[in-house]
Design a protein around this motif. Structure first.
Motif, mmCIF file in Angstrom:
data_model
loop_
_atom_site.group_PDB
_atom_site.id
_atom_site.type_symbol
_atom_site.label_atom_id
_atom_site.label_comp_id
_atom_site.label_asym_id
_atom_site.label_seq_id
_atom_site.Cartn_x
_atom_site.Cartn_y
_atom_site.Cartn_z
ATOM 1 N N LEU A 83 5.065 -8.387 16.247
ATOM 2 C CA LEU A 83 6.126 -9.341 16.541
ATOM 3 C C LEU A 83 7.390 -8.608 16.954
ATOM 4 O O LEU A 83 7.541 -7.405 16.697
ATOM 5 N N SER A 84 8.303 -9.329 17.585
ATOM 6 C CA SER A 84 9.616 -8.762 17.842
ATOM 7 C C SER A 84 10.378 -8.643 16.531
ATOM 8 O O SER A 84 10.029 -9.290 15.528
ATOM 9 N N ARG A 85 11.419 -7.849 16.527
ATOM 10 C CA ARG A 85 12.205 -7.660 15.314
ATOM 11 C C ARG A 85 12.754 -8.984 14.797
ATOM 12 O O ARG A 85 12.644 -9.302 13.610
ATOM 13 N N ALA A 86 13.333 -9.785 15.707
ATOM 14 C CA ALA A 86 13.941 -11.049 15.289
ATOM 15 C C ALA A 86 12.891 -12.038 14.791
ATOM 16 O O ALA A 86 13.089 -12.710 13.774
ATOM 17 N N ALA A 87 11.764 -12.120 15.487
ATOM 18 C CA ALA A 87 10.722 -13.072 15.088
ATOM 19 C C ALA A 87 10.132 -12.683 13.743
ATOM 20 O O ALA A 87 9.871 -13.544 12.896
ATOM 21 N N PHE A 88 9.915 -11.374 13.534
ATOM 22 C CA PHE A 88 9.354 -10.938 12.256
ATOM 23 C C PHE A 88 10.312 -11.233 11.111
ATOM 24 O O PHE A 88 9.901 -11.757 10.068
ATOM 25 N N ALA A 89 11.593 -10.874 11.278
ATOM 26 C CA ALA A 89 12.569 -11.111 10.213
ATOM 27 C C ALA A 89 12.647 -12.595 9.880
ATOM 28 O O ALA A 89 12.731 -12.980 8.700
ATOM 29 N N ARG A 90 12.596 -13.453 10.904
ATOM 30 C CA ARG A 90 12.684 -14.887 10.684
ATOM 31 C C ARG A 90 11.447 -15.401 9.947
ATOM 32 O O ARG A 90 11.557 -16.185 8.991
ATOM 33 N N ARG A 91 10.260 -14.963 10.359
ATOM 34 C CA ARG A 91 9.029 -15.423 9.712
ATOM 35 C C ARG A 91 8.935 -14.915 8.279
ATOM 36 O O ARG A 91 8.509 -15.639 7.371
ATOM 37 N N PHE A 92 9.318 -13.662 8.057
ATOM 38 C CA PHE A 92 9.253 -13.085 6.712
ATOM 39 C C PHE A 92 10.146 -13.864 5.761
ATOM 40 O O PHE A 92 9.748 -14.221 4.649
ATOM 41 N N LEU A 93 11.371 -14.135 6.198
ATOM 42 C CA LEU A 93 12.306 -14.877 5.358
ATOM 43 C C LEU A 93 11.785 -16.276 5.077
ATOM 44 O O LEU A 93 11.894 -16.784 3.949
ATOM 45 N N ALA A 94 11.183 -16.916 6.079
ATOM 46 C CA ALA A 94 10.660 -18.262 5.884
ATOM 47 C C ALA A 94 9.508 -18.284 4.892
ATOM 48 O O ALA A 94 9.384 -19.207 4.083
ATOM 49 N N GLU A 95 8.653 -17.249 4.906
ATOM 50 C CA GLU A 95 7.491 -17.222 4.015
ATOM 51 C C GLU A 95 7.853 -16.850 2.592
ATOM 52 O O GLU A 95 7.330 -17.432 1.641
ATOM 53 N N GLU A 124 0.816 -1.207 0.000
ATOM 54 C CA GLU A 124 0.000 0.000 0.000
ATOM 55 C C GLU A 124 0.854 1.263 0.000
ATOM 56 O O GLU A 124 0.480 2.280 -0.591
ATOM 57 N N LYS A 125 2.014 1.207 0.653
ATOM 58 C CA LYS A 125 2.873 2.388 0.785
ATOM 59 C C LYS A 125 4.329 2.019 0.497
ATOM 60 O O LYS A 125 5.176 2.038 1.398
ATOM 61 N N PRO A 126 4.651 1.711 -0.751
ATOM 62 C CA PRO A 126 6.024 1.286 -1.045
ATOM 63 C C PRO A 126 7.056 2.387 -0.836
ATOM 64 O O PRO A 126 8.230 2.099 -0.643
ATOM 65 N N ALA A 127 6.632 3.658 -0.863
ATOM 66 C CA ALA A 127 7.578 4.767 -0.714
ATOM 67 C C ALA A 127 7.864 5.112 0.740
ATOM 68 O O ALA A 127 8.743 5.936 1.018
ATOM 69 N N ALA A 128 7.143 4.511 1.680
ATOM 70 C CA ALA A 128 7.372 4.809 3.097
ATOM 71 C C ALA A 128 8.776 4.370 3.500
ATOM 72 O O ALA A 128 9.361 3.460 2.910
ATOM 73 N N ARG A 129 9.309 5.019 4.527
ATOM 74 C CA ARG A 129 10.660 4.699 4.994
ATOM 75 C C ARG A 129 10.589 3.500 5.942
ATOM 76 O O ARG A 129 10.731 3.626 7.161
ATOM 77 N N TRP A 130 10.383 2.338 5.351
ATOM 78 C CA TRP A 130 10.200 1.140 6.150
ATOM 79 C C TRP A 130 11.497 0.700 6.810
ATOM 80 O O TRP A 130 12.573 0.761 6.207
ATOM 81 N N THR A 131 11.379 0.284 8.039
ATOM 82 C CA THR A 131 12.464 -0.391 8.743
ATOM 83 C C THR A 131 11.922 -1.729 9.239
ATOM 84 O O THR A 131 10.705 -1.926 9.320
ATOM 85 N N ILE A 132 12.826 -2.633 9.563
ATOM 86 C CA ILE A 132 12.372 -3.922 10.098
ATOM 87 C C ILE A 132 11.615 -3.704 11.406
ATOM 88 O O ILE A 132 10.606 -4.360 11.674
ATOM 89 N N GLU A 133 12.070 -2.734 12.209
ATOM 90 C CA GLU A 133 11.393 -2.466 13.470
ATOM 91 C C GLU A 133 9.956 -2.004 13.248
ATOM 92 O O GLU A 133 9.030 -2.461 13.931
ATOM 93 N N ALA A 134 9.756 -1.100 12.282
ATOM 94 C CA ALA A 134 8.409 -0.584 12.013
ATOM 95 C C ALA A 134 7.492 -1.689 11.494
ATOM 96 O O ALA A 134 6.327 -1.793 11.898
ATOM 97 N N LEU A 135 8.009 -2.515 10.602
ATOM 98 C CA LEU A 135 7.199 -3.609 10.070
ATOM 99 C C LEU A 135 6.899 -4.641 11.155
ATOM 100 O O LEU A 135 5.794 -5.201 11.211
ATOM 101 N N ALA A 136 7.871 -4.894 12.017
ATOM 102 C CA ALA A 136 7.649 -5.852 13.103
ATOM 103 C C ALA A 136 6.567 -5.350 14.053
ATOM 104 O O ALA A 136 5.705 -6.120 14.499
ATOM 105 N N ARG A 137 6.579 -4.036 14.353
ATOM 106 C CA ARG A 137 5.540 -3.474 15.225
ATOM 107 C C ARG A 137 4.170 -3.628 14.584
ATOM 108 O O ARG A 137 3.184 -3.984 15.252
#
Length: 297
Positions: free
Chosen positions: A207-219, A190-203
């Protein structure tokens, strides 16, 4: 067991064969649908963003995902050959099925991809694909009836091949798509131009930062910020090919502060400058020939 599988399988609705020199594309329509790449290379797009690259022999099954998940729009576009290469035909077999949310497809991920190597090793699936292609090669009412009679076996063998495959990527597809990752994907798209960080996406995913990064990579098979970069470059390629907007305007839309930063990232990703990409895509009619991402933009 065979009777149980037959009761759970959705009914085949329609089947088609599309072929010709690229570029061209098709909308996948309402899920579930199943597509077989016979010739050529294809991009599968999800909600307008390139999601998966398909090669000859690949089979992809598009479902609804977990119950309650937001509907997705899928399309397939064949890829034009590289500059200087002779044009080659592309061919795609597509089958659609009646929705059956509580049947054999209910627990699958929205996209199940069987690479050509796995399809070749599955003799039953290979045989059904060959029969289907032969039936569709001769347009007639009798051949159409024959082709339609193959839809349920095609789906049954695809599910059997999917369930029997032992590699990690197919095992990931066997479970329902992670809803928290899906929420993050929706925000990115929806917002590809937003200044995304792993922390913002995890929130956003809860999820926690580590859990989100792990799940995203797995999917999805790529880290979150590489996916963001891929999505931005795909959108930029479409804007370059489809209109006459300035590079500064396109850079702002896909999240870059300057034309220079955008041009550098685009060339690092595609191997050519934005202006050269625009000229080539218009002269060859191949706006979506995007190589895999080489570095995060």
């Amino acid at each position: 067991m065979a009777d149980e599988m037959e009761r759970q399988l959705p009914r085949g609705m329609a089947v088609s064969r599309r072929h010709g020199a690229p570029p061209w594309g098709v909308e996948a329509g309402e899920p579930p649908s199943l597509h077989v790449v016979v010739q050529g290379s294809f991009h599968l797009a999800q909600d307008g963003a390139r999601f998966l690259e398909l090669e000859p022999g690949d089979v992809v099954l598009l479902g609804t995902g977990p119950r309650g998940a937001a509907p997705r729009e899928h399309s397939l576009r064949c890829v034009a050959p590289p500059p200087g290469a002779a044009p080659a035909p592309a061919e795609l077999l597509s089958a659609t099925y009646a929705a059956a949310p509580d049947g054999a497809l209910a627990a699958l991920a929205p996209v199940v991809h069987l690479p050509a190597g796995e399809v070749r090793r599955a003799q039953g699936l290979s045989a059904v694909v060959s029969l289907l292609r032969a039936a569709l090669a001769e347009p007639s009412a009798e051949q159409e009836r024959l082709a339609r009679s193959l839809l349920e076996p095609l789906l049954a063998y695809t599910l059997h091949c999917h369930g029997s495959a032992g590699d990690r990527r197919v095992a990931r597809a066997a479970r329902a798509f992670d809803r928290r990752v899906a929420r993050a994907l929706q925000l990115i798209q929806e917002k590809p131009a937003a200044r995304w960080t792993i922390e913002a996406l995890a929130r956003a995913a809860g999820l926690s930062r580590a859990a989100f990064a792990r799940r995203f990579l797995a999917e999805l098979g790529v880290p979150p910020l590489r996916y963001v970069a891929e999505l931005r470059m795909q959108r930029a390629a479409e804007l370059l090919a489809e209109g006459d907007r300035s590079l500064a305007s396109i850079a702002a839309e896909v999240g870059y502060d300057s034309e220079f930063a955008f041009s550098r990232a685009f060339k690092r990703h595609t191997g050519e400058a934005p202006g050269a990409f625009r000229r080539r895509s218009r002269s060859q009619g191949a706006p979506l020939r995007m190589p895999p991402i080489r570095a995060a933009a």
